[in-house]
Design a protein around this motif. Sequence first.
Motif, PDB file in Angstrom:
ATOM      1  N   LEU A   1      69.021  37.381  14.145  1.00  0.00           N
ATOM      2  CA  LEU A   1      68.969  36.084  14.817  1.00  0.00           C
ATOM      3  C   LEU A   1      70.377  35.507  15.021  1.00  0.00           C
ATOM      4  O   LEU A   1      70.650  34.900  16.064  1.00  0.00           O
ATOM      5  N   GLN A   2      71.261  35.706  14.074  1.00  0.00           N
ATOM      6  CA  GLN A   2      72.644  35.248  14.237  1.00  0.00           C
ATOM      7  C   GLN A   2      73.333  36.017  15.354  1.00  0.00           C
ATOM      8  O   GLN A   2      74.022  35.444  16.188  1.00  0.00           O
ATOM      9  N   ARG A   3      73.148  37.319  15.376  1.00  0.00           N
ATOM     10  CA  ARG A   3      73.782  38.198  16.364  1.00  0.00           C
ATOM     11  C   ARG A   3      73.250  37.949  17.770  1.00  0.00           C
ATOM     12  O   ARG A   3      73.979  38.086  18.745  1.00  0.00           O
ATOM     13  N   SER A   4      71.992  37.589  17.876  1.00  0.00           N
ATOM     14  CA  SER A   4      71.360  37.447  19.192  1.00  0.00           C
ATOM     15  C   SER A   4      71.229  35.996  19.645  1.00  0.00           C
ATOM     16  O   SER A   4      70.634  35.724  20.687  1.00  0.00           O
ATOM     17  N   GLN A   5      71.795  35.067  18.878  1.00  0.00           N
ATOM     18  CA  GLN A   5      71.763  33.653  19.274  1.00  0.00           C
ATOM     19  C   GLN A   5      72.634  33.483  20.520  1.00  0.00           C
ATOM     20  O   GLN A   5      73.719  34.047  20.623  1.00  0.00           O
ATOM     21  N   HIS A   6      72.147  32.698  21.496  1.00  0.00           N
ATOM     22  CA  HIS A   6      72.924  32.461  22.708  1.00  0.00           C
ATOM     23  C   HIS A   6      74.322  31.991  22.319  1.00  0.00           C
ATOM     24  O   HIS A   6      74.468  31.109  21.467  1.00  0.00           O
ATOM     25  N   PRO A   7      75.373  32.577  22.904  1.00  0.00           N
ATOM     26  CA  PRO A   7      76.737  32.264  22.474  1.00  0.00           C
ATOM     27  C   PRO A   7      77.136  30.792  22.609  1.00  0.00           C
ATOM     28  O   PRO A   7      78.049  30.342  21.911  1.00  0.00           O
ATOM     29  N   ASP A   8      76.482  30.040  23.462  1.00  0.00           N
ATOM     30  CA  ASP A   8      76.805  28.616  23.600  1.00  0.00           C
ATOM     31  C   ASP A   8      76.116  27.755  22.542  1.00  0.00           C
ATOM     32  O   ASP A   8      76.350  26.552  22.477  1.00  0.00           O
ATOM     33  N   PHE A   9      75.254  28.362  21.722  1.00  0.00           N
ATOM     34  CA  PHE A   9      74.460  27.596  20.756  1.00  0.00           C
ATOM     35  C   PHE A   9      74.528  28.217  19.358  1.00  0.00           C
ATOM     36  O   PHE A   9      73.590  28.084  18.571  1.00  0.00           O
ATOM     37  N   THR A  10      75.628  28.852  19.040  1.00  0.00           N
ATOM     38  CA  THR A  10      75.744  29.517  17.740  1.00  0.00           C
ATOM     39  C   THR A  10      75.784  28.535  16.577  1.00  0.00           C
ATOM     40  O   THR A  10      75.508  28.918  15.441  1.00  0.00           O
ATOM     41  N   ASN A  11      76.085  27.284  16.852  1.00  0.00           N
ATOM     42  CA  ASN A  11      76.117  26.287  15.776  1.00  0.00           C
ATOM     43  C   ASN A  11      74.740  25.676  15.529  1.00  0.00           C
ATOM     44  O   ASN A  11      74.616  24.756  14.733  1.00  0.00           O
TER      45      ASN A  11
END
Length: 156
Positions: A63-73
């Motif tokens: 889930l961390q790896r595949s989280q949309h890059p604009d919403f990693t926080n």
Amino acid sequence: MRRAVLAVVTLACVLVVAGCTTSVDGTPVAAASPAHDRQLVVDYFKELNAAAAEGPSTQRQFLQRSQHPDFTNELCDLGDLTLNVDPAMSTLRMDPDWVPPGEGKGATHPRGEVYVLGVSVSIRQDGALLGSQIGSQRVVILDGKAYGFAPCPTGG
């Protein structure tokens, strides 16, 4: 005489075309297509469920790896829960106006192509089924990769 003129014209065309070619570094990547995007979505859910089968830690990493890059926080901690998601691929469609909930007024559409589809989610703890739910989930295709938005438990 005709053959000679044709040969000269053909040679000239070949030289002109050869002189206009350029070399580009890198590996060619096919342009996105609905069928290609669909397969990326299928693969996303296969990987999500394979990670769940290995346990909470592996699924958390996925889930961390595949989280949309604009919403990693905006990741939620599922603790010792795992999620098995059964997508209804026949419901897959584009969702160009969607913005993530909780983004407030002025929220922006995530970069990439946003897709929505119906899913059935099973929530497990130590292998025991705690509950299941039917809902919608978004998957975004960005730069040839499928990204999601890690789910948050109710109240979390």
